[in-house]
Design a protein around this motif. Structure first.
Motif, mmCIF file in Angstrom:
data_model
loop_
_atom_site.group_PDB
_atom_site.id
_atom_site.type_symbol
_atom_site.label_atom_id
_atom_site.label_comp_id
_atom_site.label_asym_id
_atom_site.label_seq_id
_atom_site.Cartn_x
_atom_site.Cartn_y
_atom_site.Cartn_z
ATOM 1 N N SER A 105 0.827 -1.204 0.000
ATOM 2 C CA SER A 105 0.000 0.000 0.000
ATOM 3 C C SER A 105 0.863 1.255 0.000
ATOM 4 O O SER A 105 2.035 1.243 0.392
ATOM 5 C CB SER A 105 -0.902 0.000 1.235
ATOM 6 O OG SER A 105 -0.098 0.162 2.408
ATOM 7 N N LEU A 106 0.250 2.362 -0.413
ATOM 8 C CA LEU A 106 0.930 3.654 -0.386
ATOM 9 C C LEU A 106 1.379 3.971 1.038
ATOM 10 O O LEU A 106 2.507 4.450 1.255
ATOM 11 C CB LEU A 106 0.001 4.754 -0.913
ATOM 12 C CG LEU A 106 0.565 6.178 -0.868
ATOM 13 C CD1 LEU A 106 1.793 6.311 -1.747
ATOM 14 C CD2 LEU A 106 -0.513 7.180 -1.279
ATOM 15 N N ALA A 107 0.517 3.730 1.997
ATOM 16 C CA ALA A 107 0.861 4.029 3.392
ATOM 17 C C ALA A 107 2.114 3.265 3.820
ATOM 18 O O ALA A 107 3.000 3.813 4.483
ATOM 19 C CB ALA A 107 -0.316 3.696 4.308
ATOM 20 N N SER A 108 2.179 2.003 3.433
ATOM 21 C CA SER A 108 3.341 1.199 3.802
ATOM 22 C C SER A 108 4.599 1.685 3.094
ATOM 23 O O SER A 108 5.683 1.755 3.685
ATOM 24 C CB SER A 108 3.070 -0.270 3.481
ATOM 25 O OG SER A 108 4.231 -1.037 3.652
ATOM 26 N N GLN A 109 4.463 2.014 1.810
ATOM 27 C CA GLN A 109 5.633 2.519 1.080
ATOM 28 C C GLN A 109 6.139 3.810 1.723
ATOM 29 O O GLN A 109 7.351 3.991 1.909
ATOM 30 C CB GLN A 109 5.273 2.795 -0.379
ATOM 31 C CG GLN A 109 4.956 1.562 -1.202
ATOM 32 C CD GLN A 109 4.447 1.948 -2.575
ATOM 33 O OE1 GLN A 109 5.052 2.758 -3.281
ATOM 34 N NE2 GLN A 109 3.311 1.392 -2.964
ATOM 35 N N LEU A 110 5.222 4.710 2.065
ATOM 36 C CA LEU A 110 5.640 5.977 2.669
ATOM 37 C C LEU A 110 6.230 5.763 4.063
ATOM 38 O O LEU A 110 7.163 6.461 4.455
ATOM 39 C CB LEU A 110 4.464 6.965 2.712
ATOM 40 C CG LEU A 110 4.124 7.608 1.366
ATOM 41 C CD1 LEU A 110 2.837 8.427 1.467
ATOM 42 C CD2 LEU A 110 5.274 8.478 0.879
ATOM 43 N N ALA A 111 5.700 4.797 4.794
ATOM 44 C CA ALA A 111 6.284 4.501 6.106
ATOM 45 C C ALA A 111 7.737 4.046 5.939
ATOM 46 O O ALA A 111 8.620 4.431 6.711
ATOM 47 C CB ALA A 111 5.463 3.428 6.821
ATOM 48 N N THR A 112 7.979 3.245 4.924
ATOM 49 C CA THR A 112 9.352 2.803 4.656
ATOM 50 C C THR A 112 10.223 3.987 4.254
ATOM 51 O O THR A 112 11.374 4.094 4.697
ATOM 52 C CB THR A 112 9.365 1.728 3.561
ATOM 53 O OG1 THR A 112 8.529 0.641 3.951
ATOM 54 C CG2 THR A 112 10.772 1.226 3.307
ATOM 55 N N VAL A 113 9.679 4.897 3.438
ATOM 56 C CA VAL A 113 10.451 6.087 3.049
ATOM 57 C C VAL A 113 10.855 6.875 4.288
ATOM 58 O O VAL A 113 12.009 7.303 4.433
ATOM 59 C CB VAL A 113 9.651 6.978 2.074
ATOM 60 C CG1 VAL A 113 10.357 8.306 1.843
ATOM 61 C CG2 VAL A 113 9.451 6.270 0.748
ATOM 62 N N ALA A 114 9.917 7.073 5.193
ATOM 63 C CA ALA A 114 10.218 7.825 6.415
ATOM 64 C C ALA A 114 11.321 7.134 7.209
ATOM 65 O O ALA A 114 12.221 7.793 7.752
ATOM 66 C CB ALA A 114 8.953 7.987 7.267
ATOM 67 N N THR A 115 11.268 5.810 7.261
ATOM 68 C CA THR A 115 12.293 5.051 7.967
ATOM 69 C C THR A 115 13.655 5.216 7.299
ATOM 70 O O THR A 115 14.677 5.384 7.972
ATOM 71 C CB THR A 115 11.905 3.566 8.008
ATOM 72 O OG1 THR A 115 10.599 3.430 8.545
ATOM 73 C CG2 THR A 115 12.893 2.763 8.832
ATOM 74 N N LEU A 116 13.667 5.187 5.969
ATOM 75 C CA LEU A 116 14.933 5.314 5.244
ATOM 76 C C LEU A 116 15.515 6.711 5.421
ATOM 77 O O LEU A 116 16.736 6.879 5.526
ATOM 78 C CB LEU A 116 14.718 5.002 3.762
ATOM 79 C CG LEU A 116 14.364 3.552 3.444
ATOM 80 C CD1 LEU A 116 13.946 3.407 1.987
ATOM 81 C CD2 LEU A 116 15.533 2.625 3.743
ATOM 82 N N ILE A 117 14.654 7.727 5.431
ATOM 83 C CA ILE A 117 15.133 9.090 5.662
ATOM 84 C C ILE A 117 15.748 9.189 7.055
ATOM 85 O O ILE A 117 16.842 9.736 7.239
ATOM 86 C CB ILE A 117 13.995 10.110 5.467
ATOM 87 C CG1 ILE A 117 13.576 10.179 3.999
ATOM 88 C CG2 ILE A 117 14.403 11.494 5.982
ATOM 89 C CD1 ILE A 117 12.348 11.030 3.724
#
Lengths: 405, 444
Positions: free
Chosen positions: A251-263
């Motif tokens: 999901s978009l939410a999951s992808q964005l959560a991963t982005v936040a983690t990577l940042i």
């Protein structure tokens, strides 16, 4: 570091399932922490692009509510037209769809830019050529490079890790293709194949794997690309793999959560590309489908900035879609159109209306909204004013910039 | 002009026309010659009946509960992959896969597995002969009608989705001899196509939804029907050329040399017969050029089938692992959009390369256990480890690579030298892990 035994690696780290819990915060406090628009940004600036595939209906996202445009909207959209509590007014002239309360808060804080009339000059209604143009960032859909890839080409000389400068969280997308260096791609983690969890990689094998993936003299082009792909995968797997979630949530939410983690983890990535999991191609049943698509978008992007916390000031998020949709209602939904509404948001963004809203009383011969703002202008502004790369090298000279940042 | 019956050429033909040849099959092709091998590949009568698919739920049940059955989708993968592995007519399965990507339709919107199986059977049944007849049958296919909103379209409230993709993707090519006005006229001609729930959701034409008025389509004026539109399209010179170019795109390389495309177009245009086109392709010298032999990256399904077949992986091991095809980026019955799957660079993206590396390693893990279990091929390969060059030639031969580059061979020889003190099963696992990711195996 072993990229192929994420479960074991994550256990060693004591990693729990999913993203770290985030302390609740109000948008106002988040923005206070980030500082005012134009404030010096500590740390590298990051651009997050959200792809809304299928052609998001701009008219069913940002709705004209006054004057001739408002009347024409109600007439054209018939049973699909929003009114009353299905609208969240932005001002006297426009309202957001009621499924976007989070974005409305961002608007009220002055950090949501609504860019009107966005499109390009190709006049056909095909997903494929329009996607090709959106990704290429130039009018020629046969371009072999994407604008994010060409941006990466220009960031690469100053980077210690060019392969990671751009990253898609939902597999490969042509927007990432560069002439020299391309963006990388991952998908949600799934490391169970053959019913056997990942076993630790054999160091003897891995040494030869690197040798196998090294460029070889005399390789025909596609063979050389195949070797390079394995090298890239090895590197991205080692670096990004440990942060990907278990369980394969696309999901978009999951992808964005991963982005936040990577940042938060300090990756050198400057551009992330994520994809909304829904299909915006609402030829049919739009009355039921569009609200769900917008709700998902609103929750995902606002949740993302909440998760970023103190890093939010470094991030600008922009949505894009291959085209908008037709003014008229086809009885069940809307067909492929042209000009669209794109969002740009972030603590550093100059909120408000940008670009001129198309006239609903002066449609083109197909019944579509006439563009007023080129996609190139939006993208060039993101590249030039936010990422600090000369847009002329990516889009050609003479592209007018918008006052978004 | 006869094509030389070399191992390289025959291996290439079998990889492209079907899913690759085992060493004995390549040898048989070398002995029989290329033309005879082509005729055997095109012998569609060898294909077993395709009614042995898993039991399918009633469409009404699935429409009422669109939760979707992931396990049923995987069962259908296993059914089709099994046909690719075992059919005496694998070229028909390859052709069915081509039509599935050409008239791309996705289960994710259609939701009814029976409709997707029905479409798969249509491609197998009608995909080898008249292209006009195939296209007309596709226009009445329930999955396609639902997928491109033809069921929604009626006089006065047109839905142009099917008409546009018919011209843009299925027959003439994007903006290649038609205009938006033609798309609208075609959409009007196709109104009235429906499915009858009382008759198992079979096609039915409903006149009260049909726009029977005069339309002008590609310069032809009349009270045109959907079949009329298809007849007009089939009479245009753009159609055989575009379809021939798509067949080249999936079977040969990204772009055909102009002269070669002219030849294939002429062969196809004679009768618009698909077998004519394939025969012309497989017997054309241009098909065997170096750039073509190195011109395609294997689609995930192709790679998976070649690896499983080459290593003789038993069904109780590959059946649970068929989800690997999805991890590589290709879910059968669910192409990402109506344009079908990606091509070449798509399959070289880092996410795909990473998944391929995991799949390759797991194949090696299986092989090591298989040696200990007495699997004949695994045991034979393990026994060859003492003769590195013979081992590599045999392993790569099983994986369909008749020629191996120096770069790949050096890396594998290096591995065999470095691992010399390890037990044979472990060494075999490592060699398979490496070989399955080599360009010679990744390319189709």
């Amino acid at each position: 570091m072993n990229p192929y035994s994420r479960r074991q690696f994550l256990k060693t780290l004591g990693w729990g399932a999913g993203a770290a819990a985030v302390a609740p915060t109000t948008l106002a406090s988040l923005l206070a922490q980030a500082g005012p628009v134009g404030a010096q940004v500590a740390g590298e600036r990051v651009l997050v692009l959200v792809q809304l595939g299928g052609g998001n209906d701009g008219l069913d996202t940002v709705v004209p509510i006054s004057g001739p445009n408002g009347s024409a909207y109600t007439a054209a959209r018939g049973a699909l037209a929003r009114s009353g509590d299905r609208l969240l007014p932005l001002d006297a002239d426009f309202a957001l769809a009621s499924e976007l309360p989070g974005l409305r808060q961002w608007w009220e804080q002055g950090r949501l830019a609504v860019v009107h009339g966005v499109h390009h000059e190709r006049d056909d209604l095909s997903h494929f050529s329009n996607f090709a143009v959106v990704w290429a960032g130039v009018s020629d859909p046969v371009s072999s490079t994407g604008w994010v890839g060409r941006t990466v080409d220009r960031l690469a000389p100053g980077s210690s890790d060019p392969t990671l400068l751009a990253l898609s969280l939902d597999g490969a997308i042509p927007i990432l293709a560069g002439a020299e260096v391309s963006g990388s791609s991952v998908t949600a983690d799934r490391n169970r194949v053959f019913g056997v969890p990942g076993a630790p990689a054999d160091p003897t094998v891995m040494a030869s794997y690197r040798a196998l993936s090294d460029p070889a003299a005399g390789d025909p082009p596609l063979d050389a690309s195949a070797r390079a792909a394995q090298t890239g995968a090895l590197h991205v797997g080692e670096t990004v793999g440990p942060y990907l979630p278990e369980g394969g949530d696309d999901s978009l939410a999951s992808q964005l959560a991963t982005v936040a983690t990577l940042i938060a983890a300090g990756l050198p990535t400057r551009v992330y590309v994520v994809t909304h999991e829904g299909d915006f191609d609402v030829h049919a049943n739009q009355g039921n489908r569009q609200p769900a698509l917008l709700s998902t978008l609103d929750a995902a992007v606002t949740g993302f900035f909440d998760q970023l916390g103190g890093a939010a000031g470094r991030v600008v998020l922009a949505t894009y879609s291959e085209f908008g949709r037709r003014a008229g209602f086809n009885g069940s939904g809307t067909d492929h159109g042209a000009a669209n509404v794109w969002f740009v948001m972030g603590p550093a963004v100059q909120g408000g209306h940008h670009g001129a809203a198309p006239s609903l009383t002066d449609l083109d011969s197909h019944g579509n909204l006439r563009p007023t703002t080129s996609q190139q202008s939006v993208n060039a502004t993101l590249v030039g004013s936010w990422l600090g790369v000369d847009p002329a090298g990516v889009f050609g000279g003479g592209v007018p910039l918008l006052g978004l940042l | 002009m006869a094509i030389a019956a070399t191992h390289v050429n025959v291996a290439h033909l079998l990889r492209r026309a079907a899913f690759g040849g085992l060493p004995e099959e390549i040898e048989a092709g070398v002995q029989a010659g290329v033309e005879a091998t082509v005729e055997r590949l095109l012998d569609w009568s060898l294909s077993p009946p395709d009614t042995d698919h898993p039991p399918l739920p009633d469409p009404r049940e699935q429409l009422a509960d669109p939760g979707g059955s992931r396990e049923l989708t995987l069962e259908l993968h296993r059914w089709w992959v099994n046909r690719m592995l075992t059919s005496p007519a694998p070229a028909l399965e390859k052709l069915t896969l081509f039509w599935h990507g050409h008239f791309a339709t996705s289960l994710l919107k259609v939701r009814v597995h029976a409709a997707m199986v029905n479409q798969n059977q249509l491609f197998r049944r009608a995909g080898t002969g008249s292209f006009p007849e195939l296209t007309k049958a596709v226009s009445r296919d329930p999955a396609m009608m639902y997928w491109l909103d033809l069921l929604q379209s009626r006089a006065g409230a047109l839905n142009e989705n099917w008409a546009r993709e018919l011209l843009e993707l299925f027959t003439m090519g994007q903006n290649n001899g038609y205009t938006q006005a033609d798309v609208t006229a075609a959409a009007r001609a196709f109104t009235g196509y429906r499915l009858d729930p009382a008759n198992g959701y079979a096609f039915v034409f409903v006149p009260r939804f049909h726009d029977g008025g005069t339309k002008t389509f590609l310069g032809v004026t009349g009270a045109l029907t959907g079949d009329d539109v298809i007849d007009i399209v089939m009479a245009r010179p753009e159609t055989p050329r575009f379809v021939a170019s798509r067949v080249w795109f999936r079977y040969a390389s990204a772009t055909p040399p102009a002269g070669v495309l002219d030849d294939l177009t002429a062969a196809f245009a004679a009768r618009l017969d698909v077998t004519d086109l394939l025969r012309a392709l497989f017997t054309h010298p241009g098909f065997y050029a170096d750039a073509v032999r190195h011109g395609l990256v294997g689609q995930p399904t192709e790679s998976f089938v070649r690896l499983i077949r080459g290593l003789d992986v038993p069904p109780d091991v590959w059946r649970p692992a068929v989800i690997g095809i999805g991890f590589l980026g290709q879910v059968l019955f669910a192409p990402p959009n109506v344009g079908g799957w990606g091509h070449n660079r798509t399959w070289l993206a880092t996410s795909v390369a990473g998944a391929r590396a995991i799949l390759s390693r797991q194949l090696g893990v299986w092989a090591a256990a298989a040696v200990q279990g007495g699997h004949p091929l695994a045991t034979h390969l393990a026994g060859l480890l003492g003769q590195p060059d013979l081992f590599l030639q045999t392993l790569f031969g099983r994986l369909g690579a008749v020629e191996v580059s120096a770069g790949t061979a050096d890396a594998l020889r290096g591995y065999l030298a470095d691992s010399a003190g390890q037990a044979a099963p472990r060494r075999l696992a490592g060699a398979i892990h490496l070989a399955a990711t080599a360009p010679e195996v990744v390319l189709q």
